[in-house]
Design a protein around this motif. Structure first.
Motif, PDB file in Angstrom:
ATOM      1  N   LEU A 100      88.876  28.775  24.642  1.00  0.00           N
ATOM      2  CA  LEU A 100      87.507  28.474  25.064  1.00  0.00           C
ATOM      3  C   LEU A 100      87.489  27.909  26.485  1.00  0.00           C
ATOM      4  O   LEU A 100      88.483  27.385  26.985  1.00  0.00           O
ATOM      5  CB  LEU A 100      86.880  27.472  24.099  1.00  0.00           C
ATOM      6  N   ARG A 101      86.334  28.015  27.094  1.00  0.00           N
ATOM      7  CA  ARG A 101      86.173  27.507  28.455  1.00  0.00           C
ATOM      8  C   ARG A 101      86.203  25.975  28.483  1.00  0.00           C
ATOM      9  O   ARG A 101      85.621  25.328  27.620  1.00  0.00           O
ATOM     10  CB  ARG A 101      84.857  27.990  29.056  1.00  0.00           C
ATOM     11  N   HIS A 102      86.829  25.440  29.495  1.00  0.00           N
ATOM     12  CA  HIS A 102      86.829  23.997  29.716  1.00  0.00           C
ATOM     13  C   HIS A 102      85.585  23.621  30.527  1.00  0.00           C
ATOM     14  O   HIS A 102      85.072  24.410  31.318  1.00  0.00           O
ATOM     15  CB  HIS A 102      88.076  23.571  30.484  1.00  0.00           C
ATOM     16  N   GLY A 103      85.106  22.423  30.348  1.00  0.00           N
ATOM     17  CA  GLY A 103      84.030  21.902  31.181  1.00  0.00           C
ATOM     18  C   GLY A 103      82.637  22.362  30.807  1.00  0.00           C
ATOM     19  O   GLY A 103      81.672  22.093  31.535  1.00  0.00           O
ATOM     20  N   VAL A 104      82.485  23.048  29.686  1.00  0.00           N
ATOM     21  CA  VAL A 104      81.152  23.479  29.238  1.00  0.00           C
ATOM     22  C   VAL A 104      80.480  22.308  28.524  1.00  0.00           C
ATOM     23  O   VAL A 104      81.102  21.618  27.713  1.00  0.00           O
ATOM     24  CB  VAL A 104      81.246  24.683  28.277  1.00  0.00           C
ATOM     25  N   THR A 105      79.214  22.084  28.840  1.00  0.00           N
ATOM     26  CA  THR A 105      78.468  21.012  28.180  1.00  0.00           C
ATOM     27  C   THR A 105      77.206  21.556  27.530  1.00  0.00           C
ATOM     28  O   THR A 105      76.634  22.554  27.979  1.00  0.00           O
ATOM     29  CB  THR A 105      78.067  19.906  29.167  1.00  0.00           C
ATOM     30  N   TRP A 106      76.804  20.871  26.470  1.00  0.00           N
ATOM     31  CA  TRP A 106      75.517  21.173  25.850  1.00  0.00           C
ATOM     32  C   TRP A 106      74.394  20.660  26.744  1.00  0.00           C
ATOM     33  O   TRP A 106      74.627  19.822  27.636  1.00  0.00           O
ATOM     34  CB  TRP A 106      75.443  20.516  24.461  1.00  0.00           C
ATOM     35  N   HIS A 107      73.210  21.147  26.519  1.00  0.00           N
ATOM     36  CA  HIS A 107      72.085  20.760  27.367  1.00  0.00           C
ATOM     37  C   HIS A 107      71.759  19.273  27.267  1.00  0.00           C
ATOM     38  O   HIS A 107      71.038  18.744  28.124  1.00  0.00           O
ATOM     39  CB  HIS A 107      70.848  21.601  27.021  1.00  0.00           C
ATOM     40  N   ASP A 108      72.280  18.594  26.249  1.00  0.00           N
ATOM     41  CA  ASP A 108      72.079  17.143  26.157  1.00  0.00           C
ATOM     42  C   ASP A 108      73.247  16.367  26.770  1.00  0.00           C
ATOM     43  O   ASP A 108      73.291  15.141  26.682  1.00  0.00           O
ATOM     44  CB  ASP A 108      71.848  16.713  24.709  1.00  0.00           C
ATOM     45  N   GLY A 109      74.182  17.087  27.402  1.00  0.00           N
ATOM     46  CA  GLY A 109      75.282  16.442  28.096  1.00  0.00           C
ATOM     47  C   GLY A 109      76.561  16.293  27.308  1.00  0.00           C
ATOM     48  O   GLY A 109      77.612  15.957  27.874  1.00  0.00           O
ATOM     49  N   GLU A 110      76.523  16.548  26.011  1.00  0.00           N
ATOM     50  CA  GLU A 110      77.729  16.431  25.182  1.00  0.00           C
ATOM     51  C   GLU A 110      78.679  17.600  25.465  1.00  0.00           C
ATOM     52  O   GLU A 110      78.241  18.710  25.763  1.00  0.00           O
ATOM     53  CB  GLU A 110      77.348  16.408  23.703  1.00  0.00           C
ATOM     54  N   PRO A 111      80.003  17.364  25.352  1.00  0.00           N
ATOM     55  CA  PRO A 111      80.947  18.455  25.625  1.00  0.00           C
ATOM     56  C   PRO A 111      80.964  19.512  24.515  1.00  0.00           C
ATOM     57  O   PRO A 111      80.859  19.189  23.333  1.00  0.00           O
ATOM     58  CB  PRO A 111      82.292  17.731  25.709  1.00  0.00           C
ATOM     59  N   PHE A 112      81.118  20.740  24.933  1.00  0.00           N
ATOM     60  CA  PHE A 112      81.312  21.863  24.008  1.00  0.00           C
ATOM     61  C   PHE A 112      82.784  21.949  23.648  1.00  0.00           C
ATOM     62  O   PHE A 112      83.660  21.893  24.521  1.00  0.00           O
ATOM     63  CB  PHE A 112      80.847  23.159  24.666  1.00  0.00           C
ATOM     64  N   THR A 113      83.091  22.080  22.342  1.00  0.00           N
ATOM     65  CA  THR A 113      84.477  22.168  21.894  1.00  0.00           C
ATOM     66  C   THR A 113      84.618  23.210  20.792  1.00  0.00           C
ATOM     67  O   THR A 113      83.639  23.787  20.323  1.00  0.00           O
ATOM     68  CB  THR A 113      84.989  20.813  21.349  1.00  0.00           C
ATOM     69  N   SER A 114      85.864  23.376  20.361  1.00  0.00           N
ATOM     70  CA  SER A 114      86.158  24.328  19.283  1.00  0.00           C
ATOM     71  C   SER A 114      85.475  23.936  17.975  1.00  0.00           C
ATOM     72  O   SER A 114      85.213  24.797  17.127  1.00  0.00           O
ATOM     73  CB  SER A 114      87.671  24.417  19.075  1.00  0.00           C
ATOM     74  N   LYS A 115      85.159  22.655  17.803  1.00  0.00           N
ATOM     75  CA  LYS A 115      84.472  22.231  16.587  1.00  0.00           C
ATOM     76  C   LYS A 115      83.091  22.876  16.472  1.00  0.00           C
ATOM     77  O   LYS A 115      82.623  23.171  15.371  1.00  0.00           O
ATOM     78  CB  LYS A 115      84.348  20.705  16.552  1.00  0.00           C
ATOM     79  N   ASP A 116      82.440  23.088  17.614  1.00  0.00           N
ATOM     80  CA  ASP A 116      81.124  23.738  17.609  1.00  0.00           C
ATOM     81  C   ASP A 116      81.224  25.182  17.129  1.00  0.00           C
ATOM     82  O   ASP A 116      80.376  25.664  16.375  1.00  0.00           O
ATOM     83  CB  ASP A 116      80.519  23.692  19.012  1.00  0.00           C
TER      84      ASP A 116
END
Length: 531
Positions: A100-116
């Protein structure tokens, strides 16, 4: 054209190798930033979250807010990176490892991870959608060895898997402690990782999205804002385009007969591209659980009472192709040689109803059917009226039961109808769309996820669809799906009215509008406006 297949030889050749694709970004050197793209959404969607609702209006808007693991190229429907930047496939075709891409954030500022990703594909989406439920059933386990790796281990080879990953990834952190995903408050917050963020929704008027300044694809999106206008009737929508209030018209926004006139306006272009992945087909659903309609002879009569050339050439103003089976002309698995063709023949249709034991009474009526129209505008209303006249001509009385989009969906998924209008995205691999549409549904309804709303059930078809979905050898898959087409076209569990052609009209200042196989349903990160 590829159609979602992973050839056995290719699987062996590329097993264990890193598969990396490069995003097509169009003419980035000349792309200009800024401006507002004015669109129409018709009808107004039930939700903007395609994780909740995958009807056309919801995905059109929502796919700009919610990104997916993969996109698909326009030329060969090959997977291209989105939230997943690369992936590998094991030699046995059963393990898919995504980086997965590093540095991706959700629109509320939380980090995007493999858990999502694991939460979305493993838990959330299968509750909402039949196709996601089918995909989840193929997966033995989902593992997240680190924040940027997700591993899917399948129960068996499933060649369609890479073609199932254009679905919305939703934020797992918004659903912590939630047990009822369908009614979760987060469903209405519209927080994604996509190129545009939700700003406002004035019901009955406008939906407004704005640029995601922290989008992972540097420099994109180019647009400042996208406005989706809700305009009540087709004539007003045509005027909005003519007067420059709207930059793009999708098919269904205006009457089909208006398209040639609008396409002839100065600085207007027309394209039929962008449907290579979705592959839409028009349907008249037939409720096979109705004892009358369970009779194949009755269904054969219904299909021969409907002039499908009239539907294509008159109602849809020529924007369609003849169809006698479940596969789109865009599918490389389409096999017209095995299809049973039921020509328009009202006299034969009436004779078939006599043969089935449904003689006309004193006023010429054999039986009555409830028709639930597709509530997507005037064109579909006129088709409903035509269907009433066509079936009435052979003694079938049709009562039109008009409902809104939510009511239409509920009627179909609970089998509370006799015949109904629809068009369906059959998708680029039959292991997804065809399996979903024709495999037997257990129980007394298809649930909120949709699925085989015709209630058609054929054990032979069930077995063939299961074989086709898991056969790694493409030549054998073709043989299986040819048999599927042969049986379904003979059985006519529904009426395939036409292979739909959906043109898009747009002003020439709109650049890179359609760049992938998802067309205007894609995320619009690359779209820009020429000053």
């Amino acid at each position: 054209m590829l159609s979602g297949r992973i050839l056995k030889s290719n699987m062996l050749r590329f097993a264990g190798m890193l598969i990396v694709a490069t995003l097509t970004s169009g003419p980035t050197l000349s792309a200009e930033k800024g401006g507002t793209l004015h669109l129409i959404v018709q009808p107004e969607p039930i939700s903007l979250n395609p994780g909740i609702n995958r009807l056309g209006p919801a995905t059109f808007v929502g796919n700009k807010i919610y990104d997916s693991l993969l996109g698909y190229s326009a030329t060969d429907i090959a997977p291209i990176p989105r939230l997943a930047e690369s992936w590998t496939i094991s030699p046995d075709g059963k393990t898919y490892t995504f980086k997965l891409r590093h540095g991706v954030t959700w629109h509320d500022g939380e980090p995007f991870t493999s858990k999502d990703v694991a939460f979305s594909i493993g838990d959330f989406l299968p509750v909402q959608h039949a196709r996601s439920k089918d995909v989840r059933a193929e997966i033995a386990r989902i593992e997240t060895p680190d924040a940027f790796t997700v591993v899917f281990t399948l129960k068996a080879p499933y060649p369609a898997f890479l073609r199932t990953l254009n679905v919305a990834i939703v934020p797992a952190h918004k659903y912590v402690g939630v047990t009822d995903f369908r009614s979760a408050p987060a469903n209405g917050e519209f927080i994604g990782t996509g190129p545009f963020k939700f700003k406002e929704w004035k019901k009955g008027s406008i939906i407004r999205l704005v640029r995601n300044e922290t989008y992972w694809d540097a420099g994109k999106p180019y647009l400042d804002e996208i406005d989706f206008q809700v305009v009540p009737d087709a004539n007003s929508r045509a005027i909005a385009f003519e007067t420059g209030q709207v930059d793009v018209l999708r098919s269904g926004d205006v009457e089909n007969f208006d398209i040639p006139r609008l396409a002839a306006l100065d600085s207007v272009k027309i394209s039929e591209a962008g449907w290579e992945f979705l592959q839409p087909i028009g349907y008249v659903h037939i409720n096979n659980r109705n004892p009358i309609l369970a009779n194949q002879t009755v269904r054969q009569a219904i299909v021969q009472a409907i002039d499908r050339d009239f539907i294509i050439n008159t109602l849809f103003a020529g924007y369609g192709k003849p169809s006698n089976g479940p596969f789109s002309r865009l599918s490389s698995y389409k096999d017209t040689s095995v299809e049973t063709v039921y020509p328009f023949d009202p006299e034969k249709a009436a004779a078939l109803l006599d043969k089935a034991g449904y003689k006309a009474d004193a006023d010429g009526t054999r039986f009555t059917l409830r028709l639930v129209p597709l509530p997507y505008g005037e064109l579909w209303s006129r088709q409903a009226e035509y269907l009433r006249e066509a079936l009435g001509a052979i003694g079938i009385k049709v009562e039109i039961a008009s409902v809104d989009v939510a009511g239409w969906f509920k009627r179909l998924t609970t089998f509370d109808y006799d015949i109904a209008q629809n068009f369906v995205y059959t998708t680029a691999d039959p292991g997804i769309g065809i399996l979903y549409g024709y495999r037997t549904v257990q129980g007394d309804n298809a649930g909120s996820t949709g699925g085989n709303v015709n209630g058609y059930s054929n054990p032979e078809i069930d077995a063939l669809l299961e074989q086709g979905a898991h056969e790694a050898d493409d030549a054998k898959r073709r043989q299986i799906y040819s048999k599927v087409q042969q049986i379904l076209s003979r059985d006519v569990p529904m009426v395939w009215t036409h292979d739909i052609v959906f043109p898009t009209l747009y002003r020439d200042r709109v650049q890179d509008l359609i760049t992938t196989a998802l067309g205007t349903d894609d995320n619009f990160a690359a779209v820009w406006l020429k000053k």
